[in-house]
Design a protein around this motif. Sequence first.
Motif, PDB file in Angstrom:
ATOM      1  N   VAL A 168     -17.366   6.621  24.614  1.00 29.74           N
ATOM      2  CA  VAL A 168     -18.651   5.989  24.320  1.00 29.74           C
ATOM      3  C   VAL A 168     -19.582   7.022  23.699  1.00 29.74           C
ATOM      4  CG1 VAL A 168     -20.661   4.829  25.286  1.00 29.74           C
ATOM      5  CG2 VAL A 168     -18.367   4.298  26.146  1.00 29.74           C
ATOM      6  N   THR A 169     -20.035   6.728  22.487  1.00 24.23           N
ATOM      7  CA  THR A 169     -20.935   7.647  21.785  1.00 24.23           C
ATOM      8  C   THR A 169     -21.972   6.842  21.036  1.00 24.23           C
ATOM      9  OG1 THR A 169     -19.759   7.681  19.653  1.00 24.23           O
ATOM     10  CG2 THR A 169     -18.947   9.162  21.367  1.00 24.23           C
ATOM     11  N   GLY A 170     -22.829   7.560  20.351  1.00 26.19           N
ATOM     12  CA  GLY A 170     -23.699   6.933  19.386  1.00 26.19           C
ATOM     13  C   GLY A 170     -22.895   6.644  18.120  1.00 26.19           C
ATOM     14  N   HIS A 171     -23.551   6.637  16.999  1.00 23.91           N
ATOM     15  CA  HIS A 171     -22.891   6.307  15.733  1.00 23.91           C
ATOM     16  C   HIS A 171     -23.246   7.369  14.702  1.00 23.91           C
ATOM     17  CE1 HIS A 171     -21.621   2.147  16.866  1.00 23.91           C
ATOM     18  NE2 HIS A 171     -22.576   2.358  17.761  1.00 23.91           N
ATOM     19  N   ALA A 172     -22.238   7.840  13.978  1.00 22.16           N
ATOM     20  CA  ALA A 172     -22.450   8.911  13.011  1.00 22.16           C
ATOM     21  C   ALA A 172     -23.431   8.508  11.915  1.00 22.16           C
ATOM     22  CB  ALA A 172     -21.113   9.323  12.393  1.00 22.16           C
ATOM     23  N   ALA A 173     -23.516   7.217  11.632  1.00 21.77           N
ATOM     24  CA  ALA A 173     -24.403   6.744  10.567  1.00 21.77           C
ATOM     25  C   ALA A 173     -25.838   6.530  11.029  1.00 21.77           C
ATOM     26  CB  ALA A 173     -23.853   5.439   9.979  1.00 21.77           C
ATOM     27  N   PHE A 174     -26.101   6.682  12.316  1.00 22.69           N
ATOM     28  CA  PHE A 174     -27.443   6.414  12.834  1.00 22.69           C
ATOM     29  C   PHE A 174     -28.419   7.467  12.307  1.00 22.69           C
ATOM     30  CE2 PHE A 174     -30.856   5.584  15.713  1.00 22.69           C
ATOM     31  CZ  PHE A 174     -30.680   4.275  16.128  1.00 22.69           C
ATOM     32  N   SER A 175     -29.602   7.028  11.869  1.00 25.64           N
ATOM     33  CA  SER A 175     -30.558   7.931  11.234  1.00 25.64           C
ATOM     34  C   SER A 175     -31.971   7.658  11.744  1.00 25.64           C
ATOM     35  CB  SER A 175     -30.517   7.752   9.714  1.00 25.64           C
ATOM     36  OG  SER A 175     -31.059   6.484   9.363  1.00 25.64           O
TER      37      SER A 175
END
Length: 393
Positions: free
Chosen positions: A239-246
């Motif tokens: 479970v992680t965040g998202h690499a594309a999150f800005s």
Amino acid sequence: MRKRHTFSKRLARTALNLEDFETLVRRRLPRSVFGYVEGGADDGDAVTHNRNALRAIRMIPNVLGDVSQRTQQTTLFGQTFSAPFIVAPMGASSIVGYDADNAMAHAARRANIPFTLSANSITPIEEMAKTYPGAWFAAYQSPDHQNIQDMCLRVADAGLSLYMLTVDVPVASNRENNVRTGYTMPFQLSQRLCLDVLRHPRWALGTMLRTMRHRGIPRISNVDPNSRPSIFSKEIGAVTGHAAFSWRHAEHIRKHWKGPFVLKGILSPRDARLAREIGADGIVVSNHGGRQLDSAVSPVEVLEAIRDESGFMTVLADSGFRRGTDILKGMALGADGILIGRPFLYAATFGGQNAVAYAISRLKRELDIDMALLGVNTPQEANISHLLRYLTA
């Protein structure tokens, strides 16, 4: 009553401070489960450095200042609490200790300190809202705009009061410790894990089987507005965040979330400034307890500079804080409050709500003594003049 009295006496003999709870549960937990909680990324240097950085700060007390009117009362986001520390979000807590999220939340509510529910939890947001109305929520958020809106709506409808966006996990970190101990997510019932569980029947019966009787197959309940994948599902992975999150997506949360909005995982003054510019109400200065970038600085090394960029925002900090003196050091460097995680989870694992309540009371007692010895009547009176820093390795 007799059983509770005996339990309290045992705690008083064996758990003199927060660190003692780790020793109490180490042998109770399967090696894989304990390793998941205790470990960090790569070599674990950041975990060790967090404690060393705090120890390297020495304190300069003031004397004869009349410290007879001490109070730990702290106001955060317009609400007054009885102490300046917060139960931090911890994923998979109820897999470590039976119903640990609710145990920690019940104890926090009784003590009038904040509790933060992790998105990576098997305790649903809606259930937590009944245990602790107005509890805080720490999200791993998808960048999809509809998902953001739906998640904000779900958290608000449940009645949780604060949205804390986890910003330092764009990808899963390199947890070699988990590989060595056999911990996986999703859970995989390997021969190694089964043998580990069988060697710890107290955990197998008191946590794993009891949880399955109570909830069925545990599910990660709060990462998504609708989906509830089981801990055995390949959907969840790490479970992680998202690499594309800005920052653009963080602004979208700010637009749709009407309560206090906090970014957790800030370590640079630049990011503190950007958080302020998008309208965040607060930040958590954190290296995720040493579980992400292994060479990351400790929060206490950058708190002062980040405070200078924070403007109106509430500044919280976590990662390695364990003692009353640690809390005072963090607040002297500019924090308004301190999040503490692992020790409260260990306490919940050892003895449920009563053990967490005891841990909270021990830390409050310790903080009260340290305030008097430092020469302050409130934690907010601690300031940079009370500190002397040495270089840490």
